[in-house]
Design an enzyme around this catalytic site. Structure first.
Site, PDB file in Angstrom:
ATOM      1  N   HIS A  44       8.147 -62.568 -44.297  1.00 15.47           N
ATOM      2  CA  HIS A  44       9.106 -62.849 -43.217  1.00 15.47           C
ATOM      3  C   HIS A  44       8.457 -63.736 -42.151  1.00 15.47           C
ATOM      4  CE1 HIS A  44      10.646 -58.751 -44.533  1.00 15.47           C
ATOM      5  NE2 HIS A  44      11.727 -59.481 -44.645  1.00 15.47           N
ATOM      6  N   GLY A 155      14.033 -67.254 -47.616  1.00 12.17           N
ATOM      7  CA  GLY A 155      12.876 -67.216 -48.505  1.00 12.17           C
ATOM      8  C   GLY A 155      13.269 -67.434 -49.959  1.00 12.17           C
TER       9      GLY A 155
END
Ligand code: AMP
Length: 295
Positions: A44, A155
């Protein structure tokens, strides 16, 4: 309401967040946005770092979105480490944390939309997690409406989600307002893709979990050298032998996620498999698949 934590400001309401961002935008500062469900890890944080590199203001959100969980137990077991998350975000210089409640995101007047995602809803995660992608589109659509960033960071770990969100951006006509940037998957040294769900693995399961990235690497290594069906079957068998329940090992077209018949540039290998009680997903790009803001 706004709370200042060191150099980071935390907003719990969209109204206060928007007032702050409006001020920032008046100074023509581009805003980068990183949506998350918390239980943050270096994967993250790499999205926050990517945003910081290109934008004057980086907003991260932590919101465990109930509408994207098709399994209630998965939702209630979703890890929460908010105090640690705040410390981590401060440590990487995140400017703003948006921490909304469910009613802030879905107020009574919120109108549920249906996103015509086509085949993506039937394939792979779409098949195994009915309704999941509609929930993802719903929350990202809503967050984009509230935060209104110039760049959205997602992502590659959730490759299918990236393709679905790219489609939602087109479907909602946002393509001229927001650019999608896909950030490469962050892995442990041994290759395991970092995931909030890894916290729920026992030490033994964590070792077995390595096999997923190893199978993806093996597919990548033998791509063009062995028939696709053989590559997929070998990987699935190896996973099953180690006690995994395999939902799929697939080699798919990078943008449409349709299963591939013959190897070509732009394809991606994808695995979803469960060890113990934890379902893990991972993927690997096979020569020139979509890997950044080409959408
Ligand atoms: P999540 O909190 O799991 O919804 O993830 C929030 C964002 O972080 C999504 O865009 C994920 O794809 C991304 N993300 C999760 N794990 C990783 C990782 N290992 N490397 C890079 N990005 C990741």
């Amino acid at each position: 309401m706004q709370i200042t934590h060191g150099s980071m400001i935390i907003f719990k309401t969209a109204k206060a967040l928007q007032a702050h961002l409006l001020q920032q935008k008046r100074k023509t500062n581009p805003v980068g946005f990183v949506p998350t469900m918390g239980a943050l890890h270096p994967g993250h944080l790499s999205l926050v770092a990517a945003s910081k590199k290109d934008n004057a203001v980086t907003v991260c959100s932590i919101f465990v979105n109930p509408t994207q969980f098709n399994n209630h137990e998965d939702f209630t077991n979703y890890p929460s480490t908010i105090e640690k998350d705040i410390e981590l975000l401060i440590s990487v210089g995140c400017d703003v944390l948006f921490l909304p409640s469910v009613t802030e995101i879905y107020p009574p007047e919120h109108q549920k939309k249906i996103y015509p995602l086509g085949r993506m809803e039937e394939l792979l995660e779409g098949h195994y997690r009915p309704g999941h992608f509609q929930g993802v589109c719903e929350v990202v659509d809503r967050l984009l409406e509230l935060v209104d960033p110039q760049v959205l960071y997602l992502g590659q770990k959730d490759y299918q989600q990236c393709m679905v969100v790219a489609k939602m951006i087109q479907l909602t006509g946002r393509q001229d307002k927001v650019r999608l940037e896909i950030v490469p998957t962050m892995r442990e040294e041994n290759g395991l893709a970092m995931s909030s769900r890894n916290m729920r693995l026992s030490p033994e399961e964590r070792i077995h979990a390595l096999l997923i990235s190893q199978q993806l690497l093996s597919i990548k290594e033998h791509f063009y050298k062995k028939p696709l069906l053989q590559l997929k079957e070998e990987a699935a068998t190896n996973l099953q032998r180690q006690g995994f329940t395999v939902d799929y090992v697939e080699i798919a077209e990078g943008e449409t996620l349709e299963p591939a018949d013959t190897p070509q540039d732009g394809q991606v290998a994808l695995i979803a498999a469960t060890i113990g009680k934890v379902r893990l997903i991972d993927n690997m790009l096979l020569d020139g698949a979509v890997n950044s803001s080409t959408i």
